[in-house]
Design a protein around this motif. Sequence first.
Motif, PDB file in Angstrom:
ATOM      1  N   GLN A  20     -28.729  94.795  31.254  1.00  0.00           N
ATOM      2  CA  GLN A  20     -27.992  94.657  32.513  1.00  0.00           C
ATOM      3  C   GLN A  20     -28.000  95.976  33.283  1.00  0.00           C
ATOM      4  OE1 GLN A  20     -23.642  94.574  32.754  1.00  0.00           O
ATOM      5  NE2 GLN A  20     -23.839  92.566  33.785  1.00  0.00           N
ATOM      6  N   GLN A  21     -27.796  97.079  32.590  1.00  0.00           N
ATOM      7  CA  GLN A  21     -27.796  98.384  33.249  1.00  0.00           C
ATOM      8  C   GLN A  21     -29.179  98.704  33.823  1.00  0.00           C
ATOM      9  OE1 GLN A  21     -26.413 100.633  29.890  1.00  0.00           O
ATOM     10  NE2 GLN A  21     -24.323 100.783  30.689  1.00  0.00           N
ATOM     11  N   GLN A  22     -30.233  98.355  33.079  1.00  0.00           N
ATOM     12  CA  GLN A  22     -31.587  98.572  33.583  1.00  0.00           C
ATOM     13  C   GLN A  22     -31.832  97.755  34.845  1.00  0.00           C
ATOM     14  OE1 GLN A  22     -34.250  97.691  30.355  1.00  0.00           O
ATOM     15  NE2 GLN A  22     -33.837  99.622  29.295  1.00  0.00           N
ATOM     16  N   CYS A  23     -31.394  96.525  34.833  1.00  0.00           N
ATOM     17  CA  CYS A  23     -31.549  95.659  35.996  1.00  0.00           C
ATOM     18  C   CYS A  23     -30.782  96.243  37.180  1.00  0.00           C
ATOM     19  CB  CYS A  23     -31.065  94.252  35.669  1.00  0.00           C
ATOM     20  SG  CYS A  23     -31.271  93.068  37.024  1.00  0.00           S
ATOM     21  N   ALA A 118     -28.571  91.276  44.606  1.00  0.00           N
ATOM     22  CA  ALA A 118     -29.343  91.495  43.383  1.00  0.00           C
ATOM     23  C   ALA A 118     -28.432  91.927  42.232  1.00  0.00           C
ATOM     24  CB  ALA A 118     -30.421  92.543  43.627  1.00  0.00           C
ATOM     25  N   THR A 119     -27.365  92.661  42.531  1.00  0.00           N
ATOM     26  CA  THR A 119     -26.417  93.075  41.502  1.00  0.00           C
ATOM     27  C   THR A 119     -25.734  91.861  40.886  1.00  0.00           C
ATOM     28  OG1 THR A 119     -26.033  95.201  42.543  1.00  0.00           O
ATOM     29  CG2 THR A 119     -24.311  94.403  41.085  1.00  0.00           C
ATOM     30  N   ASN A 120     -25.330  90.926  41.731  1.00  0.00           N
ATOM     31  CA  ASN A 120     -24.716  89.693  41.226  1.00  0.00           C
ATOM     32  C   ASN A 120     -25.694  88.913  40.355  1.00  0.00           C
ATOM     33  OD1 ASN A 120     -22.324  90.260  42.529  1.00  0.00           O
ATOM     34  ND2 ASN A 120     -22.886  89.111  44.372  1.00  0.00           N
ATOM     35  N   GLN A 121     -26.949  88.889  40.775  1.00  0.00           N
ATOM     36  CA  GLN A 121     -27.966  88.179  39.996  1.00  0.00           C
ATOM     37  C   GLN A 121     -28.186  88.865  38.647  1.00  0.00           C
ATOM     38  OE1 GLN A 121     -31.658  87.729  42.057  1.00  0.00           O
ATOM     39  NE2 GLN A 121     -32.452  86.243  40.605  1.00  0.00           N
ATOM     40  N   CYS A 122     -28.184  90.175  38.615  1.00  0.00           N
ATOM     41  CA  CYS A 122     -28.336  90.912  37.352  1.00  0.00           C
ATOM     42  C   CYS A 122     -27.200  90.578  36.400  1.00  0.00           C
ATOM     43  CB  CYS A 122     -28.372  92.412  37.593  1.00  0.00           C
ATOM     44  SG  CYS A 122     -29.908  93.042  38.259  1.00  0.00           S
ATOM     45  N   ARG A 123     -25.991  90.531  36.934  1.00  0.00           N
ATOM     46  CA  ARG A 123     -24.840  90.254  36.087  1.00  0.00           C
ATOM     47  C   ARG A 123     -24.867  88.827  35.542  1.00  0.00           C
ATOM     48  NH1 ARG A 123     -21.340  93.973  39.765  1.00  0.00           N
ATOM     49  NH2 ARG A 123     -21.482  95.854  38.512  1.00  0.00           N
ATOM     50  N   LEU A 124     -25.440  87.908  36.305  1.00  0.00           N
ATOM     51  CA  LEU A 124     -25.575  86.532  35.822  1.00  0.00           C
ATOM     52  C   LEU A 124     -26.683  86.420  34.767  1.00  0.00           C
ATOM     53  CD1 LEU A 124     -25.208  84.463  39.120  1.00  0.00           C
ATOM     54  CD2 LEU A 124     -23.584  84.608  37.218  1.00  0.00           C
ATOM     55  N   MET A 125     -27.779  87.143  34.986  1.00  0.00           N
ATOM     56  CA  MET A 125     -28.913  87.070  34.065  1.00  0.00           C
ATOM     57  C   MET A 125     -28.626  87.780  32.740  1.00  0.00           C
ATOM     58  SD  MET A 125     -32.130  87.661  36.671  1.00  0.00           S
ATOM     59  CE  MET A 125     -33.198  88.153  35.356  1.00  0.00           C
ATOM     60  N   TYR A 126     -27.883  88.890  32.803  1.00  0.00           N
ATOM     61  CA  TYR A 126     -27.618  89.689  31.615  1.00  0.00           C
ATOM     62  C   TYR A 126     -26.116  89.932  31.449  1.00  0.00           C
ATOM     63  CZ  TYR A 126     -32.564  90.747  32.326  1.00  0.00           C
ATOM     64  OH  TYR A 126     -33.912  90.658  32.513  1.00  0.00           O
ATOM     65  N   PRO A 127     -25.373  88.930  31.035  1.00  0.00           N
ATOM     66  CA  PRO A 127     -23.929  89.154  30.866  1.00  0.00           C
ATOM     67  C   PRO A 127     -23.665  90.078  29.669  1.00  0.00           C
ATOM     68  CG  PRO A 127     -24.551  86.981  30.101  1.00  0.00           C
ATOM     69  CD  PRO A 127     -25.766  87.576  30.701  1.00  0.00           C
ATOM     70  N   GLU A 128     -22.612  90.873  29.774  1.00  0.00           N
ATOM     71  CA  GLU A 128     -22.294  91.795  28.684  1.00  0.00           C
ATOM     72  C   GLU A 128     -21.139  91.276  27.866  1.00  0.00           C
ATOM     73  OE1 GLU A 128     -21.831  95.752  30.286  1.00  0.00           O
ATOM     74  OE2 GLU A 128     -23.932  96.121  29.935  1.00  0.00           O
TER      75      GLU A 128
END
Length: 128
Positions: A20-23, A118-128
């Motif tokens: 997620q951080q990389q994204c 894109a930040t919202n999409q990253c958080r959806l793709m890679y939840p922590e």
Amino acid sequence: MRYLLPLAPLALLAACATPQQQCLNNVSEPLRVNAFLIAQTQANLDRGFAVDQQQRVSRGFDMCRQRDRDGNVSTTLCPTTRVKTVNVPQAINMDVERGTLDQLLARQAILEKQASAATNQCRLMYPE
């Protein structure tokens, strides 16, 4: 190239980040670069000139110690090359620089919207 040099430590941090951080780092990079260019352009306008880094090479001699086959140490002159980075003022066209700043500020608004989505999409793709 020199514009991206301050961003090099971020590349090292990205290597040991979570997916997620990389994204998030990847999608926010254009915004960070744009912000750096805005700061640099604004500084040029404030100073009234740009600062360019150049490398100056000088050649000379230094004292060197050498050991011969018998183990005796002798001191001689050895040729050396030194490279020094210096800041050189560069004349700028203030009107062109203001135009560049206006374009960068307009681009920043677009990049902020893109980075937010894109930040919202990253958080959806890679939840922590």
